[in-house]
Design an enzyme around this catalytic site. Structure first.
Site, mmCIF file in Angstrom:
data_model
loop_
_atom_site.group_PDB
_atom_site.id
_atom_site.type_symbol
_atom_site.label_atom_id
_atom_site.label_comp_id
_atom_site.label_asym_id
_atom_site.label_seq_id
_atom_site.Cartn_x
_atom_site.Cartn_y
_atom_site.Cartn_z
ATOM 1 N N PHE A 17 7.249 -105.858 -79.356
ATOM 2 C CA PHE A 17 7.687 -104.467 -79.535
ATOM 3 C C PHE A 17 6.988 -103.512 -78.577
ATOM 4 O O PHE A 17 7.444 -102.388 -78.375
ATOM 5 C CB PHE A 17 7.472 -104.015 -80.989
ATOM 6 C CG PHE A 17 6.099 -103.487 -81.270
ATOM 7 C CD1 PHE A 17 5.038 -104.334 -81.532
ATOM 8 C CD2 PHE A 17 5.855 -102.115 -81.262
ATOM 9 C CE1 PHE A 17 3.767 -103.844 -81.769
ATOM 10 C CE2 PHE A 17 4.585 -101.608 -81.504
ATOM 11 C CZ PHE A 17 3.534 -102.483 -81.758
ATOM 12 N N LYS A 18 5.885 -103.945 -77.960
ATOM 13 C CA LYS A 18 5.158 -103.095 -77.020
ATOM 14 C C LYS A 18 6.075 -102.597 -75.891
ATOM 15 O O LYS A 18 5.867 -101.523 -75.344
ATOM 16 C CB LYS A 18 3.982 -103.850 -76.409
ATOM 17 C CG LYS A 18 2.986 -104.452 -77.407
ATOM 18 C CD LYS A 18 1.876 -103.521 -77.750
ATOM 19 C CE LYS A 18 0.722 -104.098 -78.565
ATOM 20 N NZ LYS A 18 0.974 -105.010 -79.637
#
Ligand SMILES: *Cc1c(COP(=O)(O)O)cnc(C)c1O
Length: 477
Positions: free
Chosen positions: A115-116
């Site tokens: 998700f970064k």
């Protein structure tokens, strides 16, 4: 919109100034002076927007020093189907047994499968834009144990005015994670494999950043999760998830949803706190930890006690093996009625003196009003959750997402959809998935076989001087 520090410095700063800065000068974190409120009419208007337009609407509430047309263009260029795999960008699907009301929001279909990317992809474009506007350059120095390094490198590769120096502990990342970073051949990406552990890398970054003269002369910057722009970009997917979970249901009162968030540095869930503070109808923010349960302990008891490195467990959800949550101060500042002096006392003096602090029972009682609840998950829980989810819905979840799913189940409320945030794809943590299900998760086609690609990195002992010399030699003066 102006920004102030959590430790009492009220000097107002604009977005583009804090974009390139790390901590505030008084050691605090930046927060907006207030959270813009979003009413039902605005929610209704935003509901039908494509993700990039929704991002622009939310970002423009917090950014008034970048022309709207430029900001729109940056959002449009970032959140594309080409980069994130689907037109929804963060698609929501049911998970678990049909009567559980659980949903999974996919945040991990960007270039590095975690998700970064959701925030880092935007940050890369914002940095390049702002540096070009100022005619400046930036040398990003970072330490990674896995996901942050590759997300930053994929976001910054080939960008003008930016070089990345990323330290990683030699031989301690998964072969896939290592290949993600070391296979990049871009001239502005420098991988430094440090003979040591993650903390050695982190210490070198701190030592270099504390050398103010060096930092200034070599224009050293960071991309760690205390950066407000990263947090802001993450607020968007809470709105996107809400709209998908409540689509097609016409109701007199706005429906509420809950989010379950696998947490480490408190960056992801802090964005949920911001979304809720803006008026998004969130019932609960469910914080899930692994065996490193510092945050679960705080939300249950009111005591915050960061663990020493030796007390930090190495687990099968390694991106949550964090004992000092760097964004947590932001929530505590809000919880304490934005009392900067008290936040300074707790995170400055008390942490240094006592190694922790306890808020008062009255303050602890206020947490419920912010929607926070918490729980923890162990290796055995992860295996059981990954296996049962695979059997029930034919969906493979990664180890971090499994922690979220396990804790989500403990806090379900009747009639309230619970959205579990997926924070990585299973292929990044194949060994545990295989252990749980007997299935070996494949990465997407574009990343298959990257372990065999030529690697570009330098090896170094854990020596601050050596890292500084390397930066000097590789910086265009
Ligand atoms: C970074 C990360 C987390 C933790 O997120 P925070 O914002 O640090 O709380 C959880 N899962 C994965 C896969 C991550 O990469």
């Amino acid at each position: 919109m102006k920004y102030i520090s959590t430790r009492g410095d009220q000097t107002p700063r604009g977005f583009s100034d804090i974009l390139l800065e790390g901590l505030a000068p008084d050691g605090g974190l930046y927060l907006p002076t207030h959270y813009p409120q979003v009413d039902a009419a605005t929610l209704a208007r935003w509901r039908g927007l494509p993700y990039a337009s929704l991002a622009f609407e939310i970002l423009s509430l917090y950014i008034d020093d970048i022309p709207a047309a430029d900001l729109q263009r940056l959002c449009d260029a970032t959140y594309t189907e080409t980069v994130f795999g689907t037109p929804q960008i963060t698609p929501v699907q049911p998970i678990g047994a049909a009567d559980e009301g659980l949903l999974l929001q996919a945040l991990s279909n960007g270039p590095t499968l975690a998700f970064k990317d959701m925030a880092m992809q935007l940050l890369g474009k914002l940095f390049e834009y702002e540096l070009a506007r100022r005619g400046e350059a930036l040398n990003i120095l970072g330490a990674t144990s896995g996901d942050t390094g590759s997300a930053a490198e994929y976001a910054m590769r080939g960008r003008r005015g930016i070089q990345v120096f990323m330290l990683s502990p030699k031989g301690r990342m998964s072969p896939f994670q290592q290949a993600q970073m070391f296979s990049l051949q871009d001239a502005n990406i420098h991988n430094i494999a440090v003979v040591g552990v993650f903390d050695d890398c982190q210490d070198i970054v701190k030592a270099v950043s504390n050398d103010l003269a060096f930092k200034r002369d070599f224009k050293i910057g960071t991309v760690n999760s205390i950066n407000w722009a990263r947090l802001l970009a993450q607020v968007v997917y809470y709105f996107a998830g809400y709209f998908q979970a409540t689509s097609g249901r016409v109701q007199a009162t706005p429906e509420r949803v809950s989010f379950a968030v696998p947490s480490g540095n408190f960056g992801n869930i802090c964005a949920g706190h911001v979304a809720r503070s803006m008026g998004l109808p969130i019932a609960q923010l469910v914080l899930a930890t692994n065996e490193n349960d510092v945050l679960d302990e705080f939300f249950r008891t009111g005591t915050y006690r960061p663990r020493a490195t030796a007390e930090t467990h190495e687990t099968s959800s390694p991106s949550m093996d964090i004992s000092k949550a760097s964004n947590f101060e932001r929530f505590v500042f809000d919880l304490l009625g934005r009392d900067g002096a008290r936040t300074q006392e707790l995170f400055g003096a008390a942490l240094a003196r006592d190694g922790g602090f306890t808020i008062t029972p009255a303050e602890h009682a206020r947490i419920a009003g912010y929607g926070f609840v918490s729980g923890k998950s162990t290796h055995a829980d992860r295996l059981a959750t990954i296996r049962s989810t695979w059997q029930a819905s034919g969906v493979l979840v990664d180890t971090h997402t499994a922690d979220g799913l396990k804790v989500a189940r403990e806090h379900r409320q009747k009639g309230v959809p619970m959205i579990v945030l997926e924070t990585a794809l299973p292929a990044k943590f194949a060994a545990t998935i295989l252990e749980a299900t007997g299935v070996n998760p494949e990465p997407p086609a574009a990343l298959r076989g990257i372990e065999a690609l030529p690697k570009r990195f330098v090896e170094m002992t854990a020596d601050v001087g050596a890292v500084k010399r390397y930066i000097e030699l590789n910086c265009p003066a």
